[in-house]
Design a protein around this motif. Structure first.
Motif, PDB file in Angstrom:
ATOM      1  N   SER A  52      -1.612 -14.299   3.535  1.00  0.00           N
ATOM      2  CA  SER A  52      -2.327 -13.280   2.781  1.00  0.00           C
ATOM      3  C   SER A  52      -1.501 -12.013   2.543  1.00  0.00           C
ATOM      4  O   SER A  52      -1.733 -11.308   1.563  1.00  0.00           O
ATOM      5  CB  SER A  52      -3.627 -12.929   3.493  1.00  0.00           C
TER       6      SER A  52
ATOM      7  N   LEU B 187      -8.770 -11.001  -1.032  1.00  0.00           N
ATOM      8  CA  LEU B 187      -7.650 -10.336  -0.337  1.00  0.00           C
ATOM      9  C   LEU B 187      -7.275  -9.028  -1.027  1.00  0.00           C
ATOM     10  O   LEU B 187      -6.980  -8.025  -0.370  1.00  0.00           O
ATOM     11  CB  LEU B 187      -6.443 -11.286  -0.282  1.00  0.00           C
TER      12      LEU B 187
ATOM     13  N   VAL C 222      -0.007 -11.188  -0.930  1.00  0.00           N
ATOM     14  CA  VAL C 222      -0.849 -11.002  -2.124  1.00  0.00           C
ATOM     15  C   VAL C 222      -0.802  -9.558  -2.643  1.00  0.00           C
ATOM     16  O   VAL C 222      -0.511  -9.334  -3.828  1.00  0.00           O
ATOM     17  CB  VAL C 222      -2.294 -11.486  -1.842  1.00  0.00           C
TER      18      VAL C 222
ATOM     19  N   VAL D  19     -12.066 -17.481   2.768  1.00  0.00           N
ATOM     20  CA  VAL D  19     -10.875 -16.789   3.278  1.00  0.00           C
ATOM     21  C   VAL D  19     -10.921 -16.704   4.803  1.00  0.00           C
ATOM     22  O   VAL D  19      -9.922 -16.900   5.491  1.00  0.00           O
ATOM     23  CB  VAL D  19     -10.770 -15.381   2.664  1.00  0.00           C
TER      24      VAL D  19
ATOM     25  N   TRP E 253     -10.128 -16.552  -3.760  1.00  0.00           N
ATOM     26  CA  TRP E 253      -9.647 -16.026  -2.472  1.00  0.00           C
ATOM     27  C   TRP E 253      -8.705 -14.851  -2.690  1.00  0.00           C
ATOM     28  O   TRP E 253      -8.711 -13.897  -1.914  1.00  0.00           O
ATOM     29  CB  TRP E 253      -8.906 -17.112  -1.693  1.00  0.00           C
TER      30      TRP E 253
END
Ligand SMILES: C[S@@+](CC[C@H](N)C(=O)[O-])C[C@H]1O[C@@H](n2cnc3c(N)ncnc32)[C@H](O)[C@@H]1O
Length: 270
Positions: free
Chosen positions: A55, A16, A58, A45, A12
């Motif tokens: 998110s 991102l 990230v 996601v 995931w």
């Protein structure tokens, strides 16, 4: 790559980072991330409580690690919980750098091959260290060639969500014991408030159901690191989003909301 449930979180993260890389004003440049993206990870996601998945942090921690590594001047780096991290393949690091990727056994299987097939070769020597960071992992790193007398850049992106506070303390104890003066350390970790936030509860329940509960939190990482001799700066995502952090470039609007109680930490061992 590997089959542990926590592996999906790494996939995931690649989704991102690939999406951020595709933005015209990308906060993080990660051309390698798309290599790891599959329809399943994209769907994951999008379906896992997309509005509550934290998110925004990230690209932020990615940029923090990039800036710190590139300005550190060190000749060894250790990425703890490396997953789909590809700094050794995408950053203009010195060829003399040795980059240690530490993750659970099997988790990094096939990673270098996937990158190579897409035309990404390592820009420095990469050494994979298979270890469970909940156990005594230091000896495996030293066995792989890590020097405890030379400074290093330590990066732990997205790891401490999956370790209990006691396990996180133990990892930071070990890093501190292995880090020579002049070393750098960056990581992100939830504040206790994050785990208590009512808005986060559906997402946190879903992660637990998927076998990867968020169990990590630190109340005051800067003070904790100071006890180990580090000079540390820590800022919550919500403080950075409000423009209150001088050691990170300002965030574009899309990475400011929702503002979260997640720590970004940068420390130097004097
Ligand atoms: C959310 S992913 C982050 C991956 C990568 N650092 C990034 O930001 O894209 C968490 C990573 O930590 C690794 N991990 C989780 N628990 C671990 C443990 N006990 N020992 C070693 N690695 C672990 C997982 O396998 C996974 O690759």
């Amino acid at each position: 790559m590997g089959s542990e449930p926590v592996k999906l979180t790494s996939d995931w993260m690649a989704v991102l980072r690939a999406r951020e890389h595709a933005q015209p004003d990308a906060y993080l440049n990660d051309p390698c991330a798309a290599v790891f993206v599959t329809p399943a990870s994209e769907a994951g996601v999008d379906t896992v409580r997309a509005d509550a998945l934290p998110s925004a942090v990230v690209p932020l921690r990615g940029r923090l690690g990039d800036l710190t590594l590139l300005s550190s001047g060190v000749r060894q780096a250790v990425c703890l919980g490396s997953g789909t991290d590809a700094r050794a393949y995408r950053l203009p690091v010195e060829p003399s750098l040795v980059y240690y990727e530490v993750d659970l056994p099997g988790q990094l299987d096939g990673k270098a091959e996937l990158l190579a097939a897409a035309g990404f070769g390592a820009r420095c020597e990469v050494r994979v260290v298979e270890a469970d960071l909940r156990l005594d992992w230091g000896p495996a790193l030293v066995e792989a060639g890590f020097s405890v007398t030379e400074p290093a850049c330590w990066i732990a992106d997205g790891l401490f969500y999956y370790l209990t506070p006691a396990q996180t303390h133990a990892v930071l104890d070990s890093v501190s014991a292995l880090a020579a003066p002049g070393s750098w350390l960056t990581f992100d970790v939830p504040h206790e408030l994050f785990l208590q936030d009512p808005v986060m509860q559906p997402f946190l329940r879903e992660m637990a159901l998927r076998g990867v509960p968020f169990v990590g939190a630190l109340r005051d990482p800067a003070t904790l690191l100071a006890r180990h001799g580090w000079s540390a700066s820590a800022a919550l995502h919500r403080e950075i989003a409000a423009g209150a952090c001088r050691w990170l470039p300002p965030l574009p609007q899309r990475l400011r909301t929702p503002a979260m109680d997640l720590w970004l930490v940068r420390a130097r061992h004097p």
